[in-house]
Design a protein around this motif. Structure first.
Motif, short mmCIF file in Angstrom:
data_model
loop_
_atom_site.label_atom_id
_atom_site.label_comp_id
_atom_site.label_asym_id
_atom_site.label_seq_id
_atom_site.Cartn_x
_atom_site.Cartn_y
_atom_site.Cartn_z
N SER A 193 -33.24 17.66 97.21
CA SER A 193 -34.57 17.86 97.79
C SER A 193 -35.22 16.49 97.92
CB SER A 193 -35.42 18.77 96.89
OG SER A 193 -35.76 18.09 95.69
N GLN A 194 -36.32 16.42 98.64
CA GLN A 194 -36.98 15.13 98.84
C GLN A 194 -37.46 14.54 97.51
OE1 GLN A 194 -38.98 13.75 102.62
NE2 GLN A 194 -40.70 14.60 101.50
N LYS A 195 -37.99 15.40 96.65
CA LYS A 195 -38.43 14.93 95.33
C LYS A 195 -37.24 14.40 94.52
CE LYS A 195 -42.42 17.91 94.42
NZ LYS A 195 -42.92 18.97 93.52
N GLN A 196 -36.16 15.17 94.52
CA GLN A 196 -34.98 14.75 93.76
C GLN A 196 -34.44 13.42 94.28
OE1 GLN A 196 -32.64 18.30 94.38
NE2 GLN A 196 -32.96 19.00 92.27
N TYR A 197 -34.46 13.28 95.60
CA TYR A 197 -33.92 12.04 96.17
C TYR A 197 -34.82 10.85 95.85
CZ TYR A 197 -31.80 8.66 99.26
OH TYR A 197 -31.18 7.54 99.73
N TYR A 198 -36.14 11.06 95.88
CA TYR A 198 -37.07 9.99 95.54
C TYR A 198 -36.77 9.45 94.14
CZ TYR A 198 -41.49 7.83 94.03
OH TYR A 198 -42.44 6.98 93.51
N LEU A 199 -36.54 10.36 93.19
CA LEU A 199 -36.22 9.93 91.84
C LEU A 199 -34.81 9.35 91.76
CD1 LEU A 199 -37.08 9.77 88.86
CD2 LEU A 199 -36.10 12.06 88.55
N SER A 200 -33.85 10.03 92.36
CA SER A 200 -32.44 9.64 92.24
C SER A 200 -32.13 8.33 92.95
CB SER A 200 -31.54 10.74 92.79
OG SER A 200 -31.70 11.94 92.07
N SER A 201 -32.95 7.96 93.92
CA SER A 201 -32.68 6.72 94.65
C SER A 201 -32.76 5.48 93.77
CB SER A 201 -33.67 6.57 95.83
OG SER A 201 -35.01 6.46 95.37
N VAL A 202 -33.31 5.63 92.56
CA VAL A 202 -33.37 4.51 91.63
C VAL A 202 -32.01 4.23 91.01
CG1 VAL A 202 -33.88 5.82 89.52
CG2 VAL A 202 -34.84 3.52 89.81
N ALA A 203 -31.06 5.18 91.14
CA ALA A 203 -29.76 5.07 90.47
C ALA A 203 -28.89 3.96 91.05
CB ALA A 203 -29.04 6.42 90.57
N ASP A 204 -27.97 3.48 90.23
CA ASP A 204 -27.00 2.48 90.67
C ASP A 204 -26.01 3.08 91.67
OD1 ASP A 204 -27.62 0.16 88.75
OD2 ASP A 204 -27.40 1.86 87.39
N MET A 205 -25.71 4.37 91.47
CA MET A 205 -24.80 5.06 92.37
C MET A 205 -25.32 6.48 92.59
SD MET A 205 -22.12 7.40 92.82
CE MET A 205 -21.40 7.77 91.23
N VAL A 206 -25.48 6.85 93.87
CA VAL A 206 -25.94 8.19 94.23
C VAL A 206 -24.79 8.93 94.89
CG1 VAL A 206 -27.62 9.54 95.55
CG2 VAL A 206 -28.30 7.34 94.56
N GLU B 123 -46.11 4.84 99.65
CA GLU B 123 -45.62 4.49 98.32
C GLU B 123 -44.20 5.02 98.09
OE1 GLU B 123 -47.16 2.51 96.14
OE2 GLU B 123 -48.72 2.24 97.65
N VAL B 124 -43.98 6.27 98.48
CA VAL B 124 -42.66 6.89 98.27
C VAL B 124 -41.59 6.17 99.07
CG1 VAL B 124 -41.31 8.99 98.67
CG2 VAL B 124 -43.61 9.16 97.69
N SER B 125 -41.84 5.97 100.36
CA SER B 125 -40.83 5.35 101.23
C SER B 125 -40.56 3.91 100.83
CB SER B 125 -41.28 5.44 102.69
OG SER B 125 -42.50 4.77 102.90
N LYS B 126 -41.60 3.21 100.36
CA LYS B 126 -41.44 1.81 99.93
C LYS B 126 -40.47 1.73 98.75
CE LYS B 126 -44.83 -0.02 97.69
NZ LYS B 126 -46.19 -0.57 97.39
N GLU B 127 -40.63 2.64 97.78
CA GLU B 127 -39.76 2.64 96.61
C GLU B 127 -38.31 2.97 97.00
OE1 GLU B 127 -40.43 1.83 93.55
OE2 GLU B 127 -42.59 1.53 93.76
N ILE B 128 -38.14 3.96 97.87
CA ILE B 128 -36.78 4.32 98.31
C ILE B 128 -36.15 3.16 99.07
CG2 ILE B 128 -35.43 5.88 99.77
CD1 ILE B 128 -37.49 8.06 99.19
N ALA B 129 -36.92 2.54 99.96
CA ALA B 129 -36.40 1.45 100.78
C ALA B 129 -35.92 0.29 99.92
CB ALA B 129 -37.47 0.98 101.76
N VAL B 130 -36.69 -0.05 98.89
CA VAL B 130 -36.31 -1.16 98.01
C VAL B 130 -35.03 -0.82 97.24
CG1 VAL B 130 -36.99 -2.46 95.95
CG2 VAL B 130 -38.64 -2.08 97.78
N SER B 131 -34.95 0.41 96.73
CA SER B 131 -33.79 0.80 95.93
C SER B 131 -32.52 0.95 96.76
CB SER B 131 -34.07 2.12 95.20
OG SER B 131 -35.10 1.96 94.25
N ARG B 132 -32.66 1.50 97.99
CA ARG B 132 -31.48 1.80 98.80
C ARG B 132 -31.24 0.80 99.92
NH1 ARG B 132 -27.91 4.23 96.50
NH2 ARG B 132 -26.99 4.55 98.56
N ASN B 133 -32.20 -0.09 100.14
CA ASN B 133 -32.08 -1.08 101.21
C ASN B 133 -31.84 -0.41 102.57
OD1 ASN B 133 -32.04 -3.67 102.34
ND2 ASN B 133 -29.81 -3.89 102.07
#
Length: 576
Positions: free
Chosen positions: A136-149, A218-228
């Motif tokens: 889900s979008q919420k799950q992905y927002y959190l999970s995008s911080v991971a080293d491997m998704v 805020e959400v998209s900025k965090e995902i963009a930084v983590s996932r490039n």
């Protein structure tokens, strides 16, 4: 004389029996507690796989009796989850985190705070891997911080942006003869708009649009930084619609089955056998073993849920429980500062004002620092605005400084079905209200005056607490909602940060280097609640409404059940 001896002997026997029982009970509890502690082996992985619901605060610790009987909490405490992750960050036996499911009701401010904690965990030379069949979008927002998704081969990533849906009932009311007589103050106080219009007002569309854009930024900025990745491009072109496209465009790193995922972790740990520790077991260990208290304490008082006049409970903020907690914390000499954690969309104006007054009194004894959760809006902001310092997450929803009142009226329906009502009064002043009679204009005027008075008082409270002119407050009030980032810009909060930042600030303020936390208020759980014997409990009904996508019905009922003048957020935002 013999009678007196007999009575004294009986009392002594009873007292000895009680002492023996207590000693035995304590021994049993300690023994069971030691047996229930789950071993954490070296080279272990902490698995976060949570279902059900999450609250900001769950005061009910895991105890041996409920554990032995197989009774588990239906609601997870975010406070306990954060403690567990903080502990794991510096636990040498925990080498990494396997991130799977999170409760779907977890709010964006909670996700933001959790994401920061996971980043800190990674900073200790530890890894985080994430796996799900679908995200889900919420799950992905959190999970995008991971080293491997990783994702299942037939899975997808639900990355679609934010939306807010508002339903309107004006025609429905006219058709069936039941309507809500609405009185409000605030250009943006649109909680009642669905009952007086058939479409969204320009003011409401403006505030919702700006709000969700600010949150999405805020959400998209965090995902963009983590996932490039370019997140908006991924949303517009729906890159997450399949595992193959998700991999091709960098949303995930692998698609695999769960057994392959486990093997991947084994490879990282260079082990043949994967040692997993569930987050719930790890939380249980903390509850059973973390018994050391420092002399200096920081009180954390949790106010979560809708504000209602009365006692309050774990899911409802009542002024009686809040006042009691604030007074107890202010009097306790071991407590050096108070952190007031507010997670509320607002509610009763009367209850809000009484809690505000209790905060003011507590401030005369020791510092009061506010930490805002997912919401601290309207009545939620009212009870927070007087604090010595206010912290908010960037995705917190706050502001909504405005009030309204609603009077259900079924006069047309009564006439249609042949019901007539007559009233005999001692005074003809119009101060009588009946749901089956047209609302008297004089009564409506009384309610209107009450709303205006409360709104002016609200402005004064904010003006005093935030050191702003009343005119300045009015310019950013009118019921308008803001994100934490915007609230910082306009002076409604002092600092962006989570509960941990607020606690750290409070400790530094009173020069408490070694301290423990005292979480409040306490709640009594009876056997009926423990065994969940009521099949018609509100939580069960809400669960059914959620299951069949009827949250709108629950929200409408909530508004119609509101008593007295309300200071609450104007709408509910769906982030799915």
């Amino acid at each position: 004389m013999n009678f007196i001896k007999s009575v004294l002997s009986s009392l002594l026997a009873i007292w000895i029996t009680i002492v023996v029982f207590v000693v035995v009970a304590v021994g049993v509890v300690v023994s069971l507690s030691n047996d229930m502690v789950k071993e954490v082996k070296s080279n272990s992985v902490l698995e976060i796989d949570l279902h059900g619901e999450i609250n900001d605060y769950s005061p009910f610790g895991i105890d041996p009796v409920t554990e032995m009987l197989g009774i588990t909490e239906q609601t997870i405490g975010f406070n306990n989850l954060c403690k567990a992750i903080e502990k794991a960050t510096y636990d040498d036996d925990i080498k990494g985190i396997s991130l799977k499911n999170i409760p779907e009701n977890m709010g964006l401010a909670q996700l933001t705070a959790l994401r920061k904690m996971l980043q800190t965990f990674k900073g200790q030379d530890k890894f985080i891997y994430a796996y799900n069949d679908t995200y889900s979008q919420k799950q992905y927002y959190l999970s995008s911080v991971a080293d491997m998704v990783a994702i299942s081969p037939l899975g997808y990533v639900e990355l679609k942006g934010l939306h807010s849906e508002v339903m309107f009932y004006k025609d429905f009311q006219e058709k069936y003869g039941v309507k809500m007589e609405v009185i409000r103050h605030g250009k943006y106080k649109s909680a009642v708009e669905p009952f007086i219009a058939n479409e969204m007002s320009d003011a409401n569309r403006e505030q919702i649009s700006e709000l969700i854009k600010s949150v999405w930024s805020e959400v998209s900025k965090e995902i963009a930084v983590s996932r490039n990745i370019n997140v908006d491009e991924a949303v517009n072109k729906m890159y997450g619609q399949s595992s193959q496209m998700s991999l091709e465009h960098g949303l995930v790193d692998n698609y695999m089955y769960v057994d392959e995922y486990d093997n991947y972790i084994k490879g990282r740990l260079h082990t043949e056998e994967l040692e997993k520790v569930s987050i719930l077991d790890y939380m249980s260990n903390l509850s059973l073993l973390n018994l050391v208290e420092e002399k200096n304490k920081i009180a954390v008082i949790y106010a979560q849920g809708e504000i209602q006049y009365g006692q309050g409970d774990i899911n409802i903020i009542g002024q009686k429980k809040m006042i009691e907690a604030l007074e107890d914390a202010a009097k306790d000499k071991e407590i050096k500062a108070i952190v007031f954690r507010v997670n509320s969309p607002g509610g009763s104006a009367m209850a809000s004002d009484l809690i505000w007054n209790a905060v003011e009194k507590a401030k005369t004894e020791k510092p009061v620092i506010v930490s805002m959760g997912n919401y601290a809006a309207s009545g939620g902001y009212y009870i927070a605005c007087g604090a010595d310092r206010i912290f908010a997450e960037p995705t917190t929803i706050t502001g909504s400084i405005g009030v309204f009142g609603m009077l259900p009226n079924a006069a047309e329906l009564a006439k249609e079905i042949g019901v007539n009502s007559e009233v005999v009064s001692t005074h003809n002043n119009g101060a009588y209200y009946s749901v089956v009679m047209p609302v008297d204009d004089r009564y409506k005027k009384v309610v209107e005056n009450g709303i205006e008075n409360i709104y002016e008082e609200f402005l004064q409270r904010v003006s005093q607490g935030r050191n702003m002119k009343v005119e300045e407050v009015d310019a950013i009030a009118q019921g308008r909602v803001w994100t934490g980032v915007k609230a910082l810009e306009i002076g409604l909060v002092d600092e962006i940060g989570g509960l941990d930042a607020a606690i750290s600030y409070a400790a530094n303020l009173v020069d408490a280097k070694d301290y423990s936390l005292k979480e409040m208020p306490t709640y009594d759980m009876d056997f009926k609640e423990m065994f969940n014997l009521n099949p018609f409990a509100k939580s069960n009904i809400d669960g059914l409404l959620s299951q069949y996508n009827l949250e709108w019905l629950a929200n409408t009922k909530e508004l119609m059940d509101s008593k007295g003048i309300q200071a609450r957020i104007p709408f509910k935002m769906n982030i799915e």
